[in-house]
Design an enzyme around this catalytic site. Structure first.
Site, PDB file in Angstrom:
ATOM      1  N   ASP A   1       0.825  -1.205   0.000  1.00 35.69           N
ATOM      2  CA  ASP A   1       0.000   0.000   0.000  1.00 35.69           C
ATOM      3  C   ASP A   1       0.864   1.262   0.000  1.00 35.69           C
ATOM      4  O   ASP A   1       0.512   2.274  -0.625  1.00 35.69           O
ATOM      5  CB  ASP A   1      -0.902   0.021   1.250  1.00 35.69           C
ATOM      6  CG  ASP A   1      -2.014  -1.005   1.186  1.00 35.69           C
ATOM      7  OD1 ASP A   1      -2.406  -1.389   0.068  1.00 35.69           O
ATOM      8  OD2 ASP A   1      -2.498  -1.428   2.250  1.00 35.69           O
TER       9      ASP A   1
ATOM     10  N   ASN B   1      -4.413   9.030   2.183  1.00 31.52           N
ATOM     11  CA  ASN B   1      -4.931   8.499   3.444  1.00 31.52           C
ATOM     12  C   ASN B   1      -5.316   9.606   4.420  1.00 31.52           C
ATOM     13  O   ASN B   1      -6.483   9.814   4.678  1.00 31.52           O
ATOM     14  CB  ASN B   1      -3.873   7.621   4.144  1.00 31.52           C
ATOM     15  CG  ASN B   1      -3.892   6.181   3.674  1.00 31.52           C
ATOM     16  OD1 ASN B   1      -4.829   5.748   3.014  1.00 31.52           O
ATOM     17  ND2 ASN B   1      -2.854   5.447   4.006  1.00 31.52           N
TER      18      ASN B   1
ATOM     19  N   THR C   1      -9.603   3.241   6.554  1.00 31.06           N
ATOM     20  CA  THR C   1      -9.173   1.897   6.969  1.00 31.06           C
ATOM     21  C   THR C   1      -7.702   1.878   7.374  1.00 31.06           C
ATOM     22  O   THR C   1      -7.156   0.803   7.620  1.00 31.06           O
ATOM     23  CB  THR C   1      -9.424   0.860   5.860  1.00 31.06           C
ATOM     24  OG1 THR C   1      -8.946   1.396   4.613  1.00 31.06           O
ATOM     25  CG2 THR C   1     -10.894   0.544   5.726  1.00 31.06           C
TER      26      THR C   1
ATOM     27  N   TYR D   1      -4.849   4.680   9.504  1.00 27.51           N
ATOM     28  CA  TYR D   1      -4.606   5.130  10.882  1.00 27.51           C
ATOM     29  C   TYR D   1      -5.901   5.473  11.616  1.00 27.51           C
ATOM     30  O   TYR D   1      -6.077   5.168  12.804  1.00 27.51           O
ATOM     31  CB  TYR D   1      -3.665   6.341  10.839  1.00 27.51           C
ATOM     32  CG  TYR D   1      -2.948   6.665  12.127  1.00 27.51           C
ATOM     33  CD1 TYR D   1      -3.061   5.881  13.277  1.00 27.51           C
ATOM     34  CD2 TYR D   1      -2.114   7.789  12.204  1.00 27.51           C
ATOM     35  CE1 TYR D   1      -2.378   6.203  14.432  1.00 27.51           C
ATOM     36  CE2 TYR D   1      -1.432   8.111  13.365  1.00 27.51           C
ATOM     37  CZ  TYR D   1      -1.572   7.316  14.484  1.00 27.51           C
ATOM     38  OH  TYR D   1      -0.889   7.638  15.637  1.00 27.51           O
ATOM     39  N   SER D   2      -6.813   6.111  10.912  1.00 26.50           N
ATOM     40  CA  SER D   2      -8.081   6.513  11.527  1.00 26.50           C
ATOM     41  C   SER D   2      -8.810   5.312  12.130  1.00 26.50           C
ATOM     42  O   SER D   2      -9.410   5.401  13.208  1.00 26.50           O
ATOM     43  CB  SER D   2      -8.968   7.196  10.485  1.00 26.50           C
ATOM     44  OG  SER D   2     -10.253   7.450  10.991  1.00 26.50           O
ATOM     45  N   LEU D   3      -8.756   4.186  11.444  1.00 35.10           N
ATOM     46  CA  LEU D   3      -9.392   2.964  11.951  1.00 35.10           C
ATOM     47  C   LEU D   3      -8.786   2.555  13.283  1.00 35.10           C
ATOM     48  O   LEU D   3      -9.502   2.206  14.238  1.00 35.10           O
ATOM     49  CB  LEU D   3      -9.197   1.825  10.948  1.00 35.10           C
ATOM     50  CG  LEU D   3      -9.996   0.557  11.233  1.00 35.10           C
ATOM     51  CD1 LEU D   3     -11.427   0.751  10.758  1.00 35.10           C
ATOM     52  CD2 LEU D   3      -9.387  -0.633  10.511  1.00 35.10           C
ATOM     53  N   SER D   4      -7.461   2.597  13.348  1.00 40.15           N
ATOM     54  CA  SER D   4      -6.768   2.208  14.576  1.00 40.15           C
ATOM     55  C   SER D   4      -7.146   3.122  15.730  1.00 40.15           C
ATOM     56  O   SER D   4      -7.198   2.702  16.880  1.00 40.15           O
ATOM     57  CB  SER D   4      -5.254   2.283  14.362  1.00 40.15           C
ATOM     58  OG  SER D   4      -4.859   1.472  13.272  1.00 40.15           O
TER      59      SER D   4
ATOM     60  N   GLN E   1       4.278   9.977   6.305  1.00 38.48           N
ATOM     61  CA  GLN E   1       5.592  10.631   6.194  1.00 38.48           C
ATOM     62  C   GLN E   1       5.599  11.885   7.061  1.00 38.48           C
ATOM     63  O   GLN E   1       4.785  12.798   6.827  1.00 38.48           O
ATOM     64  CB  GLN E   1       5.864  11.083   4.750  1.00 38.48           C
ATOM     65  CG  GLN E   1       5.652  10.037   3.697  1.00 38.48           C
ATOM     66  CD  GLN E   1       6.788   9.043   3.679  1.00 38.48           C
ATOM     67  OE1 GLN E   1       6.771   8.051   4.435  1.00 38.48           O
ATOM     68  NE2 GLN E   1       7.777   9.302   2.855  1.00 38.48           N
TER      69      GLN E   1
HETATM   70  N1  LIG Z   1      -1.309   3.068  14.506  1.00 36.58           N
HETATM   71  C1  LIG Z   1      -1.536   3.023  13.218  1.00 36.58           C
HETATM   72  O1  LIG Z   1      -2.445   2.345  12.770  1.00 36.58           O
HETATM   73  C2  LIG Z   1      -0.692   3.798  12.273  1.00 36.58           C
HETATM   74  C3  LIG Z   1      -0.995   3.743  10.951  1.00 36.58           C
HETATM   75  N2  LIG Z   1      -0.258   4.407  10.017  1.00 36.58           N
HETATM   76  C4  LIG Z   1      -0.703   4.349   8.631  1.00 36.58           C
HETATM   77  O2  LIG Z   1       0.302   3.941   7.779  1.00 36.58           O
HETATM   78  C5  LIG Z   1       0.158   4.636   6.555  1.00 36.58           C
HETATM   79  C6  LIG Z   1       1.450   4.603   5.779  1.00 36.58           C
HETATM   80  O3  LIG Z   1       1.538   3.339   5.252  1.00 36.58           O
HETATM   81  P1  LIG Z   1       2.943   2.712   4.850  1.00 36.58           P
HETATM   82  O4  LIG Z   1       3.782   3.749   4.218  1.00 36.58           O
HETATM   83  O5  LIG Z   1       2.635   1.471   4.106  1.00 36.58           O
HETATM   84  O6  LIG Z   1       3.523   2.432   6.251  1.00 36.58           O
HETATM   85  P2  LIG Z   1       3.698   1.046   7.003  1.00 36.58           P
HETATM   86  O7  LIG Z   1       4.573   0.200   6.192  1.00 36.58           O
HETATM   87  O8  LIG Z   1       4.094   1.413   8.398  1.00 36.58           O
HETATM   88  O9  LIG Z   1       2.257   0.360   6.938  1.00 36.58           O
HETATM   89  C7  LIG Z   1       1.147   0.698   7.590  1.00 36.58           C
HETATM   90  C8  LIG Z   1       0.088  -0.370   7.350  1.00 36.58           C
HETATM   91  O10 LIG Z   1      -1.089   0.295   6.939  1.00 36.58           O
HETATM   92  C9  LIG Z   1      -1.615  -0.334   5.755  1.00 36.58           C
HETATM   93  N3  LIG Z   1      -2.340   0.670   4.985  1.00 36.58           N
HETATM   94  C10 LIG Z   1      -1.857   1.763   4.385  1.00 36.58           C
HETATM   95  N4  LIG Z   1      -2.865   2.441   3.801  1.00 36.58           N
HETATM   96  C11 LIG Z   1      -4.008   1.763   4.061  1.00 36.58           C
HETATM   97  C12 LIG Z   1      -5.372   1.967   3.739  1.00 36.58           C
HETATM   98  N5  LIG Z   1      -5.776   3.053   3.083  1.00 36.58           N
HETATM   99  N6  LIG Z   1      -6.280   1.081   4.171  1.00 36.58           N
HETATM  100  C13 LIG Z   1      -5.905   0.002   4.865  1.00 36.58           C
HETATM  101  N7  LIG Z   1      -4.625  -0.253   5.198  1.00 36.58           N
HETATM  102  C14 LIG Z   1      -3.685   0.631   4.809  1.00 36.58           C
HETATM  103  C15 LIG Z   1      -0.449  -0.924   5.077  1.00 36.58           C
HETATM  104  O11 LIG Z   1      -0.818  -1.998   4.247  1.00 36.58           O
HETATM  105  C16 LIG Z   1       0.399  -1.394   6.243  1.00 36.58           C
HETATM  106  O12 LIG Z   1      -0.046  -2.637   6.701  1.00 36.58           O
HETATM  107  C17 LIG Z   1      -0.252   6.009   6.982  1.00 36.58           C
HETATM  108  O13 LIG Z   1      -0.902   6.716   5.966  1.00 36.58           O
HETATM  109  C18 LIG Z   1      -1.141   5.705   8.152  1.00 36.58           C
HETATM  110  O14 LIG Z   1      -2.479   5.609   7.722  1.00 36.58           O
HETATM  111  C19 LIG Z   1       0.826   5.154  10.385  1.00 36.58           C
HETATM  112  C20 LIG Z   1       1.171   5.245  11.737  1.00 36.58           C
HETATM  113  C21 LIG Z   1       0.440   4.588  12.785  1.00 36.58           C
END
Ligand SMILES: NC(=O)C1=CN([C@@H]2O[C@H](COP(=O)(O)OP(=O)(O)OC[C@H]3O[C@@H](n4cnc5c(N)ncnc54)[C@H](O)[C@@H]3O)[C@@H](O)[C@H]2O)C=CC1
Ligand SMILES: NC(=O)C1=CN([C@@H]2O[C@H](COP(=O)(O)OP(=O)(O)OC[C@H]3O[C@@H](n4cnc5c(N)ncnc54)[C@H](O)[C@@H]3O)[C@@H](O)[C@H]2O)C=CC1
Ligand SMILES: NC(=O)C1=CN([C@@H]2O[C@H](COP(=O)(O)OP(=O)(O)OC[C@H]3O[C@@H](n4cnc5c(N)ncnc54)[C@H](O)[C@@H]3O)[C@@H](O)[C@H]2O)C=CC1
Ligand SMILES: NC(=O)C1=CN([C@@H]2O[C@H](COP(=O)(O)OP(=O)(O)OC[C@H]3O[C@@H](n4cnc5c(N)ncnc54)[C@H](O)[C@@H]3O)[C@@H](O)[C@H]2O)C=CC1
Lengths: 360, 360, 360, 360
Positions: D96, D176, D217, D219-222, D277
């Site tokens: 993703d 996102n 789905t 960060y907001s989900l988390s 980022q």
């Molecule tokens: N606690 C949390 O859940 C956090 C979530 N994030 C998310 O990580 C995203 C960045 O992703 P990566 O560069 O891949 O970082 P990453 O490699 O750290 O992956 C984050 C995870 O989020 C998943 N993901 C990304 N966009 C998604 C979407 N729209 N719907 C469902 N799953 C999704 C990826 O498949 C991966 O499993 C940020 O935009 C943010 O949304 C970032 C920091 C904390």
């Protein structure tokens, strides 16, 4: 206040001490109550098999059964109440609801250890698979078991003047929860909540749940409550669809008494359910007071049987005064398994390799 | 293991017994530690006032203060540690953070009773308003008080081979929580959670909180955890922004040990905070084990002072073996007040009459 | 498809365009329907006052009222349905439930603008205080108003073979939500959810809510749903006490059709409520399909009146094609006020200075 | 404002119209940009394979790649920005995060359709498995595809005086979310939230997330946010660990502008992340304003390819004016599959038969 199960007496040390307690060098129980709700073919056959096995291997044991038309051959009728025949071991066959039913049969006095068999379906309160019956029964009869004392709640009722009503109802004991719900009334109800007599809050909602730790994985969970380990002594208050942004589940010590009073200005009365059985309707002004019961249910642990018989060391370095609670280090905990297998707790989002099948 | 505060010894009966304990016919404490974090004008003036009052009314009492440049006149320097001067009473002035700081000074052995003054701002751990200082101090010195033993957590660390590291760190004790967080790493971390040595789950999240009941209204609350009454002995595990739909807060008995291990395949390390102070960074493979501390903090209850001095009856009809926990019936509970006033718990949607002001 | 309210026609531009629409240089409406549920003294008096005011100031206007024994003097009876007298303006007096009732009267065709007065109690759908009636009525009659087109939902029913049933029911329109609930059945029900005909999930729960953005602050909120701005066109699906850790509210575009089908193996049927009115019971196999209605309700905004009459610029630099939705920059939004005042949204924990009163 | 992909122009009809749009009788795109983040062996090999396939089957197509040392043979360097070579199709290989990266390359003007291949791992934004590359590429080049226009957000910054700063930053577009977080500051930050210039609330928390439906789905989900269908035009505001019981996620129309301003009295500054980022730190007084971007990302749907090529009927009986949004009846929706397979949405508690394996 003790049940002769093995050479040692399983003393109920009260709710504050809900640790698993291993009993060794056992003397067989002399009376067994078999409890089932359904009469499906697998259940009927399982009862036959159990009865035969007990008759052949433990000929001195008297088997009892609730008074129903379909009482199995060789079993004597057992009627609950103060004058009931003493029971040394309860065996349940069925789902979680069957254990809840078994619990409801023991409203006065201590409860004998409960050995619960699932009929092939996983359940939260069902440690044993029916296919494992010989090992389970032999261990239980030899006293090579530990029990988890699952806390129960009792309740008493007050009329709108605050006077106790219907005192024989106090005897009802629940394993999961007491729930108040508007049922099919279109209107929300208004309930005043008191803790140890002190006003805590006024809840405008579909209803409220007062749950044991055991019940924390039942209705309370669905309503958003936390998961509480069943070896903790605590009472959980969880609202059902409250008209408030700021209601949050509360966890109280088991010494608390929780009173729920339908407000005089409530637009709806509230149906009261005990472990899912609807029992009363409370009208505006009436209240129910919930307390920890003196009589927890000693549930035989699955892990106590699959392990070699050995005493669990009785202290736990870190926390002197509390050694009794919880499961010792290194000891398998049925609950952890259930949380993961049954509730699929914290199932992580899959990133597994795609199979052909899932692709198109 | 007891602190002479009045004629009777306040015995710490361990975490399992966190009831308020009233002490009568008191003999004055002989040594008092004054704790403050800020040096704002109101705080400085309040310290002056307290010192004068104590000097005049309790001339035999020695007042101590932490070793800082701004130590108040008449106070002796006090240094924490195994060889610290014994303290009979701690007085804090400031916000909740000041009590957390006072807690951090007592890492070994029992903690003396704590009398906490707010400087005019409500706080969760602040029963007394500074303006009420004479009544509060007189009651405390006369031993006409009850204390709430607030549970604390201690932690120990393991390297990636599982061997203990940095053993002097074990002594850190927290009142609120131990939190692991990715901090400013962009990536989620992966943490394996073990309960009593058994693997519970793998958490992919921003972090995890292991909280006391006291801490259940602090960070854990913000992360979605339940509110747990501080007189219950329990440990709360609350995830911070987990990448899972099915993570739910868990409540364990205080006898449990919780190990959090940064997975070898975690993309991020995790900063460890104790009561909000960042202390360590744990790298993949490293772990922290959290247990209930042997040394709770006896916090003096506000309600114990505003009431006429009388013993609380020691038993609680309903629940024999557990009479110690919680607050007795009819007794005012500071916590209920705080839940309502500070957290605005279950603030109901307003249907109050409109004032002119709110209309246009 | 337009209602003559002023010189310009308020064209219902469909659900995709729910922006406030200002109408200027108005010609008075010619027919007004007064809606109330209760007949309390304040309501009766308010109706008198309104009638007198309208008669004196707008003598050509015909006032209508529902056919009830207590129809106010000077009002003509109005009966809903395809042959109903055309209405140019609806005036409601009462609580939120009164607007829900007014909505239920307009099941076919477009709905005239609605002017809602509270009787002194704040409500979510009640912009005007009854004391402000002259200003509100004059503005409405002069067409110096904007309306918020609140989306509604319509539903149709299918029997267990999937064939449509009871087609006149399709006409029911809801402003808040359609809810399925087990009611007083002790058992959970099992409901299959389809989105645009595609199976989404099987819900084992107390029930499900399909809500409009308007309804997102009603029952859906209590069940844990998000708060959705009423100018968005969307459908919210919120479960009620689901037996699952991983059910989360879903928000769909308003073009989606949501089908809820009671599973053949559901142990309970489900009562269907429309805006809180219980209308049907769905048995296993039966289903309801919910879609955005063609006929939103144009609710007159409070803020449109308190401001000097001026056209809102029709475009919004940033987002060309979408200028219609939401509230323009700098424009006061009743909804923000309601979120804060009524729901006490994000009430921060108090750290306000203690008053004497709150201290002891 | 259109990208020549087939004979028909895929016109971006703005964010209000995010429907899948099928394009037929295609003319091959003339320029393709290949985007990857990692250079793992499978990725490198896949790029080789794709390049060979394109060269042999679509010899007129020019392949581009970002300017990195490891640019694949036969590809020309492509540099983002206003003077970038026009691209007709983007192909991503990876997780993703690779699509998020591709999105970040197109900050000005329209974005060409994106064809995303997973390298064998499921992802939320990854419709195609790399093994299916021939079918996917042929369909895309023949224009037998539909796209989902995924909304993006743009942001602009204001200094403490409210003046715009660093205007070239406005160009950043996120798929996102934009997240503010205290990072490794021990203190909570205080953020004022404004909607369309109107003050909504003051948030004391770890941070805030402003998310697209796509990001709902992530960060907001988390953080506890609702799941929003990506074909809806909306903005989701989700708090991260707020110190409030009454903060609830909010959903706004995409026409709203959301301003987050670090309060002057915030004890912490806030790191700003765009799609994960970290880009800025905002100090007290500074603010960011978030709006829907004019330039959504057209993502090629998996379901559009696996089905026989046929036009989707353009209207949707029930909801005249809105026919564009969502997925038509009977049409498979990738999103429903993802919700179930990837998020394990509403995984029901298991009651499946026990296998031998799970029993002991
Ligand atoms: N606690 C949390 O859940 C956090 C979530 N994030 C998310 O990580 C995203 C960045 O992703 P990566 O560069 O891949 O970082 P990453 O490699 O750290 O992956 C984050 C995870 O989020 C998943 N993901 C990304 N966009 C998604 C979407 N729209 N719907 C469902 N799953 C999704 C990826 O498949 C991966 O499993 C940020 O935009 C943010 O949304 C970032 C920091 C904390
Ligand atoms: N929305 C909900 O989640 C509702 C839940 N219930 C629960 O059902 C219970 C009655 O159970 P039954 O007689 O079997 O009725 P039932 O046959 O309707 O089953 C309810 C479900 O709850 C499970 N269950 C029961 N006790 C449990 C526990 N302690 N932990 C985890 N799962 C448990 C059962 O295995 C079954 O899957 C009540 O005590 C109440 O907790 C009752 C009504 C609504
Ligand atoms: N997102 C959040 O909610 C975060 C919360 N914290 C909390 O802050 C605590 C440190 O506090 P301070 O040094 O004062 O830092 P601080 O000055 O940043 O204050 C944090 C806030 O938490 C309140 N608080 C502290 N302990 C509490 C308790 N047991 N119950 C209710 N409220 C409580 C304080 O009154 C203050 O309003 C940590 O132990 C942690 O619990 C820390 C980081 C983030
Ligand atoms: N547990 C709950 O929260 C329940 C809520 N309800 C709601 O009650 C509504 C019916 O309302 P009434 O006839 O007045 O019944 P009611 O007199 O029982 O009032 C329900 C409450 O909801 C409020 N309300 C209604 N619509 C609202 C909205 N759109 N936003 C915010 N608050 C709103 C009313 O002001 C009233 O305080 C139903 O449409 C349903 O949404 C119905 C049953 C249970």
């Amino acid at each position: 206040m003790g049940v002769v199960l093995g050479e040692e007496v399983v003393e109920y040390r009260g709710i504050g001490h809900t640790q698993p307690r291993r009993v060794t060098n056992g003397i067989s129980p002399r009376s067994v109550l078999i409890v089932n709700k359904l009469r499906t073919k697998p259940v009927v056959e399982a009862i036959e098999t159990l009865l035969t096995y007990i008759r052949e291997n433990y000929p001195d044991v008297q088997v009892y059964h609730e008074d129903r038309p379909d009482i199995p051959e060789g079993a004597k009728v057992w009627r609950p109440g103060p004058d009931a025949e003493p029971i040394d071991l309860v065996i349940t066959l069925g789902g979680d609801g069957t254990i809840l039913h078994a619990s409801s049969l023991f409203k006065v006095g201590a409860v004998p250890p409960v050995l619960s068999f699932s009929m092939g379906t996983l359940g939260f309160l069902l440690p044993f698979h029916i296919d494992d019956y010989t090992k389970a029964i032999d261990s239980a009869f030899a006293g090579r078991i530990t029990v988890l004392h699952r806390m129960r709640l009792s309740c008493s009722f007050q009329d709108s003047g605050g006077s106790p009503v219907d005192t024989h109802c106090d005897d009802w004991q629940v394993m999961n929860e007491i729930a108040l719900h508007r049922g099919s009334s279109p209107h929300l109800n208004t309930i005043d909540v008191f803790v140890d007599g002190q006003h805590l809050t006024e809840a405008v909602s579909d209803g409220l749940i007062v749950s044991t730790p055991t019940g924390s994985t039942a209705y309370s969970l669905s309503a958003g409550g936390p998961i509480v380990h069943p070896s903790l002594s605590a009472i959980v208050l969880t609202p059902i669809c409250p008209r408030s942004l700021s209601f949050r589940p509360l966890v109280f010590p088991s010494s608390s008494s929780i009173t729920l009073r339908i407000s005089e200005r409530s637009r709806a009365s509230a149906g009261l359910s005990m472990d899912g059985q609807i029992s009363h309707v409370l009208s505006p002004g009436e209240s129910v007071t919930v307390r920890a019961s003196l009589h927890p249910i000693p549930c035989i642990n699955r892990s106590s049987i699959t392990e070699p018989p050995q005493m669990r060391p009785d202290e736990d370095g870190a926390i002197g005064g509390m050694s009794g609670e919880g499961v010792g280090p290194g000891k398998e905990d049925d609950w952890v398994r259930d949380i993961n297998n049954l509730l699929q707790y914290n199932a992580t989002f899959r990133s597994k390799a795609l199979t052909r099948h899932s692709r198109s």
